[in-house]
Write an enzyme that holds these catalytic residues in place. Sequence first.
Site, PDB file in Angstrom:
ATOM      1  CE1 TYR A 251      -3.672  -2.283   5.489  1.00 57.39           C
ATOM      2  CE2 TYR A 251      -3.049  -0.058   4.853  1.00 57.39           C
ATOM      3  CZ  TYR A 251      -3.503  -1.315   4.512  1.00 57.39           C
ATOM      4  OH  TYR A 251      -3.787  -1.601   3.200  1.00 57.39           O
TER       5      TYR A 251
ATOM      6  CB  SER B 112      -0.898   0.012   1.237  1.00 56.14           C
ATOM      7  OG  SER B 112      -1.567   1.263   1.367  1.00 56.14           O
TER       8      SER B 112
END
Length: 262
Positions: free
Chosen positions: A153, A140
Amino acid sequence: MTTLPTVLVTGASSGIGATYAARFAARGHDLVLVARDKARLDALAARLREENGVAVEVQQADLTQPADLDAVEARLRDDARIGILINNAGIAQSGSFVQQSADSIERLIALNTTALTRLAAAVAPRFARARTGAIVNIGSVVGFAPEFGMSIYGATKAFVLFLSQGLNLELSPSGIYVQAVLPAATRTEIWGRAGIDVDTLNEVMEVDELVDAALVGFDRRELVTIPPLHVAARWDALDGARQGLLSDVRQAHAADRYRPQA
């Protein structure tokens, strides 16, 4: 006639994983689909078999559970037909760092980093012996954006990028292709599972567009594919700056700015 490798996709019941499965099935690849929701896997498998005439097997697994992870590792080690691993399974962070429980932290790290790493490690020796194979790790852009406030995350996705770069250096001489795919906000169920309404986000990429772009990078054998990055030179500059920083690390002595003042 060349036989196409079977593709194993984790997190395959919906979103990015299901779309990867559909795209590779359309290319004529047999599939192994891995996820927790067997009913959705079975439905997807039936559709892809009918539409594409390929063999599709389903392996139900929660990759945060040791026995399930062991079983998928064994499949990757032993099934010589599998030549492509799509390491897609992952979960998002819900809430700030101080709102996380020990269980939620452990689960997020277990799926986003531990399972991904162990599956790559399970298949890499066989790929190296065969001198062919591909490992695609879904990361990501949050992995290099602590400003987004998803600290755990983002840290897991920074790990995915670093791991992919390191694996490329170690494994490419053995004929193994490694790709890190770095999406930004993409319209998948990961948002709802984290308690976030995706429609409140300013810009969201549709999953079909994300996977199709990632596959362009795959076909080009890119190491890092960032579909939402519109100025490719930005990544080149960032990676160049990183290498320049390393050239200025002289480990025998501390830099002058850290020397005690007289």
